[in-house]
Write an enzyme that holds these catalytic residues in place. Structure first.
Site, PDB file in Angstrom:
ATOM      1  N   LYS A 180     -29.263  58.724  -8.304  1.00  0.00           N
ATOM      2  CA  LYS A 180     -29.495  57.240  -7.973  1.00  0.00           C
ATOM      3  C   LYS A 180     -28.176  56.808  -7.086  1.00  0.00           C
ATOM      4  O   LYS A 180     -28.348  55.862  -6.463  1.00  0.00           O
ATOM      5  CB  LYS A 180     -29.477  56.919  -9.193  1.00  0.00           C
ATOM      6  CG  LYS A 180     -31.052  57.069  -9.799  1.00  0.00           C
ATOM      7  CD  LYS A 180     -32.047  56.633  -8.933  1.00  0.00           C
ATOM      8  CE  LYS A 180     -33.343  56.850  -9.440  1.00  0.00           C
ATOM      9  NZ  LYS A 180     -34.593  56.293  -8.551  1.00  0.00           N
TER      10      LYS A 180
ATOM     11  N   ALA B 272     -26.167  60.968 -10.456  1.00  0.00           N
ATOM     12  CA  ALA B 272     -26.199  61.577  -9.231  1.00  0.00           C
ATOM     13  C   ALA B 272     -27.202  61.321  -8.122  1.00  0.00           C
ATOM     14  O   ALA B 272     -26.680  61.157  -7.049  1.00  0.00           O
ATOM     15  CB  ALA B 272     -25.865  63.329  -9.317  1.00  0.00           C
TER      16      ALA B 272
ATOM     17  N   ASN C 187     -46.951  64.205  -3.505  1.00  0.00           N
ATOM     18  CA  ASN C 187     -45.873  64.795  -4.291  1.00  0.00           C
ATOM     19  C   ASN C 187     -44.689  64.442  -3.117  1.00  0.00           C
ATOM     20  O   ASN C 187     -44.792  65.287  -2.121  1.00  0.00           O
ATOM     21  CB  ASN C 187     -45.853  66.081  -4.635  1.00  0.00           C
ATOM     22  CG  ASN C 187     -44.583  66.757  -5.349  1.00  0.00           C
ATOM     23  OD1 ASN C 187     -43.830  66.028  -5.276  1.00  0.00           O
ATOM     24  ND2 ASN C 187     -44.652  68.109  -5.653  1.00  0.00           N
ATOM     25  N   VAL C 188     -44.024  63.584  -3.237  1.00  0.00           N
ATOM     26  CA  VAL C 188     -42.712  63.188  -2.312  1.00  0.00           C
ATOM     27  C   VAL C 188     -41.765  64.394  -2.158  1.00  0.00           C
ATOM     28  O   VAL C 188     -41.332  64.418  -0.886  1.00  0.00           O
ATOM     29  CB  VAL C 188     -42.162  61.737  -2.586  1.00  0.00           C
ATOM     30  CG1 VAL C 188     -43.000  60.803  -2.735  1.00  0.00           C
ATOM     31  CG2 VAL C 188     -41.557  62.027  -4.213  1.00  0.00           C
TER      32      VAL C 188
ATOM     33  N   SER D 157     -30.887  52.579  -9.250  1.00  0.00           N
ATOM     34  CA  SER D 157     -31.064  52.141 -10.921  1.00  0.00           C
ATOM     35  C   SER D 157     -29.603  51.562 -11.312  1.00  0.00           C
ATOM     36  O   SER D 157     -28.667  51.557 -10.470  1.00  0.00           O
ATOM     37  CB  SER D 157     -31.303  53.408 -11.568  1.00  0.00           C
ATOM     38  OG  SER D 157     -31.089  53.433 -13.094  1.00  0.00           O
TER      39      SER D 157
ATOM     40  N   ILE E 215     -36.177  48.192 -17.789  1.00  0.00           N
ATOM     41  CA  ILE E 215     -37.260  47.670 -17.500  1.00  0.00           C
ATOM     42  C   ILE E 215     -38.330  48.155 -18.467  1.00  0.00           C
ATOM     43  O   ILE E 215     -38.468  49.419 -18.668  1.00  0.00           O
ATOM     44  CB  ILE E 215     -37.689  48.012 -16.032  1.00  0.00           C
ATOM     45  CG1 ILE E 215     -36.553  47.641 -15.129  1.00  0.00           C
ATOM     46  CG2 ILE E 215     -39.198  47.413 -15.569  1.00  0.00           C
ATOM     47  CD1 ILE E 215     -36.238  46.282 -15.123  1.00  0.00           C
TER      48      ILE E 215
ATOM     49  N   TYR F 112     -29.133  62.461 -13.338  1.00  0.00           N
ATOM     50  CA  TYR F 112     -29.888  61.293 -12.870  1.00  0.00           C
ATOM     51  C   TYR F 112     -28.910  60.310 -12.034  1.00  0.00           C
ATOM     52  O   TYR F 112     -29.265  59.828 -11.036  1.00  0.00           O
ATOM     53  CB  TYR F 112     -30.639  60.472 -14.111  1.00  0.00           C
ATOM     54  CG  TYR F 112     -31.437  59.334 -13.980  1.00  0.00           C
ATOM     55  CD1 TYR F 112     -32.776  59.723 -13.233  1.00  0.00           C
ATOM     56  CD2 TYR F 112     -30.985  58.329 -14.012  1.00  0.00           C
ATOM     57  CE1 TYR F 112     -33.350  58.428 -13.109  1.00  0.00           C
ATOM     58  CE2 TYR F 112     -31.793  56.966 -13.629  1.00  0.00           C
ATOM     59  CZ  TYR F 112     -33.034  57.196 -13.405  1.00  0.00           C
ATOM     60  OH  TYR F 112     -33.804  56.101 -12.932  1.00  0.00           O
TER      61      TYR F 112
END
Length: 247
Positions: A158, A156, A63-64, A141, A187, A154
């Site tokens: 990226k 913010a 878990n990063v 992204s 993708i 999201y």
């Protein structure tokens, strides 16, 4: 791609269980890299390792968002391979389109913890072992380059990845360590929001792409391999958009 630039190199790769992470693992393994593969889904990560060429490859549950676990996993990789040459920070959570007032604090914390802090954790953990010639590739992204409504949190994370990576490029460049970013567009992966939403949503997404189709995970993997290779040796702090022509 010059295979000799990747052959024998050790790549620490997060988010290896599916999508872009798995495609990149397959690509790098075909080029002769040895891989320290990690993912929150250990079974999917093991499946990635089975599909990879060459080896040996290492598989680890990670878990990063947990800094100490990142430190321990990097140390395990060093113990297994003796070194780390390149890093691919791919682990991340895809967004759910929703107005900001409908976003919970838990949702905010989760996206920031994985998408942003996860990159910080792994980068910080691996830097002491990297040397001149090493490369770090981080995943941003299209949402880190162009704003999207209902995706403020999201976006913010990226956008932040790009600022973080450009700063690290300045910090690590004098040591011969390059840091670049790949910014995928739409993708075709199992967790892509348009894919999960169904045929009509997918059609609307494709209409936004000049090439007229969704991208393939392998097409991002090709760019990641390039950013780790000798052909990109003067690229540092770059953001490579791979989006098929999306405004």
């Amino acid at each position: 791609m010059n295979k000799n630039a990747i052959e024998g190199k050790v790549v620490f790769l997060t988010g290896a269980g599916s999508g872009i992470g798995r495609a990149t693992a397959l690509k790098l393994s075909k080029l002769g890299a040895r891989l320290a593969l990690s993912d929150l889904n250990i079974e999917s990560c093991r499946e990635t390792a089975k599909q990879c060429a060459g080896g040996p490859h290492q598989v680890t549950l990670l878990n990063v968002a947990e800094y100490k676990r990142c430190i321990d996993t990097v140390k395990d990789a060093i113990g297994y391979f003796g070194r780390i040459d390149h890093v691919f920070n791919c682990a991340g959570i895809n967004p759910t389109a929703r107005d900001l007032v409908d976003c919970s604090e838990d949702y905010f914390d989760k996206l920031v913890a994985v998408n942003l802090k996860g990159v910080y954790n792994v980068t910080k953990a691996t830097i002491p072992y990297l040397r001149s010639g090493s490369a770090i590739v981080n995943v941003s992204s299209i949402c880190g380059v162009h704003p999207h409504k209902q995706m403020a949190i999201y976006c913010a994370t990226k956008y932040a990845i790009i600022g973080f990576s450009k700063s690290m490029a300045l910090e690590l460049g004098p040591k011969g360590i390059r840091v670049n970013v790949v910014a995928p567009g739409y993708i075709e992966t199992p967790t892509n929001a348009s894919v999960m939403a169904g045929e009509e949503a997918l059609k609307k997404t494709v209409e936004q792409v000049a090439i007229g189709r969704m991208g393939k995970a392998g097409e991002i993997a090709d760019v990641v391999a390039f950013l780790m290779g000798d052909e990109s040796r003067y690229m540092n702090g770059s953001v490579v958009e791979v989006n098929g022509g999306t405004g």
